[in-house]
Scaffold this active site. Structure first.
Site, PDB file in Angstrom:
ATOM      1  N   GLY A 156       0.820  -1.215   0.000  1.00 39.70           N
ATOM      2  CA  GLY A 156       0.000   0.000   0.000  1.00 39.70           C
ATOM      3  C   GLY A 156       0.849   1.258   0.000  1.00 39.70           C
ATOM      4  O   GLY A 156       2.087   1.201  -0.095  1.00 39.70           O
TER       5      GLY A 156
ATOM      6  N   TYR B 211     -15.134   4.355   8.525  1.00 39.44           N
ATOM      7  CA  TYR B 211     -13.678   4.410   8.731  1.00 39.44           C
ATOM      8  C   TYR B 211     -13.370   4.986  10.124  1.00 39.44           C
ATOM      9  O   TYR B 211     -12.547   4.456  10.861  1.00 39.44           O
ATOM     10  CB  TYR B 211     -13.089   5.308   7.633  1.00 39.44           C
ATOM     11  CG  TYR B 211     -11.592   5.444   7.620  1.00 39.44           C
ATOM     12  CD1 TYR B 211     -10.771   4.360   7.336  1.00 39.44           C
ATOM     13  CD2 TYR B 211     -10.993   6.686   7.834  1.00 39.44           C
ATOM     14  CE1 TYR B 211      -9.382   4.515   7.279  1.00 39.44           C
ATOM     15  CE2 TYR B 211      -9.623   6.845   7.769  1.00 39.44           C
ATOM     16  CZ  TYR B 211      -8.817   5.755   7.493  1.00 39.44           C
ATOM     17  OH  TYR B 211      -7.457   5.905   7.427  1.00 39.44           O
TER      18      TYR B 211
HETATM   19  C1  AKB Z   1      -8.060   8.934   4.033  1.00 40.02           C
HETATM   20  O1  AKB Z   1      -8.237   9.980   3.405  1.00 40.02           O
HETATM   21  O2  AKB Z   1      -8.922   8.071   4.186  1.00 40.02           O
HETATM   22  C2  AKB Z   1      -6.723   8.721   4.698  1.00 40.02           C
HETATM   23  C3  AKB Z   1      -6.742   9.204   6.110  1.00 40.02           C
HETATM   24  C4  AKB Z   1      -6.659  10.643   6.404  1.00 40.02           C
HETATM   25  O3  AKB Z   1      -6.822   8.416   7.006  1.00 40.02           O
HETATM   26  N1  AKB Z   1      -5.705   9.371   3.938  1.00 40.02           N
END
Ligand code: AKB
Length: 315
Positions: A11, A140
């Protein structure tokens, strides 16, 4: 750290971290693992194909190479996680629990990144404190907060030496990010070199923390080598290099490519994610507890990015 296993090694972070760790600790002491088969420079050292959602595979590979440190990077980023929340839970949480269990069973030192995504719309937006309200509104973010707590839990409950940082948007010319919200910044540099114009999916005036990859890699190594007696937080240290909005990147690029133009076509999904994140983090705890310091500001990073992308494209 003598024998390190990296998950998600192909990654955006992993592909550069593996090389840096191999330079520092020896090529045979860093095992690169990913769901895809490694090729090129990464394949010059030990490599394994691993699905992190399979606990047994992870454990067996760590045992086979007599690993003492795991750096668990395999995860879906914010925009991808919003597209498929159930898959994000499966990979981000399932993979993390498996990795932490392997760390517990084999007594490994452990690193996993959190993110600015661990904050939400009710978090203080400017100079976001280290310890503050975290009610993220994205899958997330839910994964990242749960991950921070889980890593703390494995430390307090089982004594696993867990450590981590909250990364801002990471910018690099080596491997493209995939499925993130901050990816626009990387795309802008490539498009500036190729076409002198970029259409941003993030709106003008949207500030987010950012960092150049060399600073991110140094932060990981510095934190992992830090004296544990000095770590009050251990997991999820706020770190940042600078806060920027799309126009800031464009202005920095124009110093090198004066006829560069920036346009906007805002993607409502990614904009909503960005709007829920802080404008800028306070990284005092990381500075005080393990000496974090970023070397690259926006201008220094921009000069280096443009130079490196030009070389890459001309090759
Ligand atoms: C995203 O944009 O999902 C990542 C992060 C800030 O965790 N780059």
């Amino acid at each position: 750290m003598k024998k390190i296993l990296v998950t998600g090694a192909l990654g955006q972070i992993g592909s550069e971290l593996v090389i840096k760790l191999r330079e520092r600790y020896g090529i045979n002491n860093v095992v690169a693992t990913d769901i895809r088969k490694a090729e090129g420079i990464i394949a010059e050292g030990p490599c394994e194909v691993i699905d992190v959602t399979d606990a047994n595979q992870l454990y067996e590979v760590a045992k086979k190479y007599q690993i003492d440190t795991m750096m668990h990077l395999a995860a879906l980023l914010s925009a991808k996680a919003e597209e498929n929340p159930k898959l994000a839970w499966h990979i981000n949480m399932g993979g993390l629990v498996n990795a932490l269990e392997t760390a517990r069973e084999l007594n490994l030192q452990f690193f996993t990144p959190s993110s600015i995504g661990a904050f939400g719309p009710t978090t203080p937006k400017d100079k976001t404190p280290q310890d503050t309200l975290q009610r993220p509104t994205t899958m997330y973010g839910v994964n990242k907060v749960a991950g921070e707590l889980l890593a703390d839990y494995y430390y307090t409950r089982f004594g696993v030496d867990t450590r981590g940082v909250r990364f801002p948007g990471l910018i690099s010319y080596v491997t493209l990010p995939g499925g993130g919200t901050t990816d626009y910044a990387v795309e802008m540099y490539y498009e500036a070199v190729k076409n002198k114009t970029y259409t941003s999916y993030i709106a003008e005036g949207t500030y987010m923390d950012m960092m150049y990859m060399p600073d991110a890699l140094n932060a990981i190594i510095q934190l992992m080598e830090a004296n544990p007696a000095n770590l009050k937080h251990r997991n999820a240290f706020n770190i940042t290099a600078f806060s920027a909005e799309p126009e800031d990147f464009a202005s920095a690029i124009k110093k090198h490519i004066p006829d560069f133009t920036l346009e906007y076509q805002v993607d409502p999904v990614r904009q909503k994610i960005a709007d829920s994140w802080p404008n800028s983090l306070d990284s005092t705890a990381a500075m005080e507890e393990w000496g974090f310091k970023a070397e690259y500001d926006l201008d220094k990073m921009t000069s280096n990015m443009l130079e490196k992308i030009k070389i890459k494209i001309e090759r």
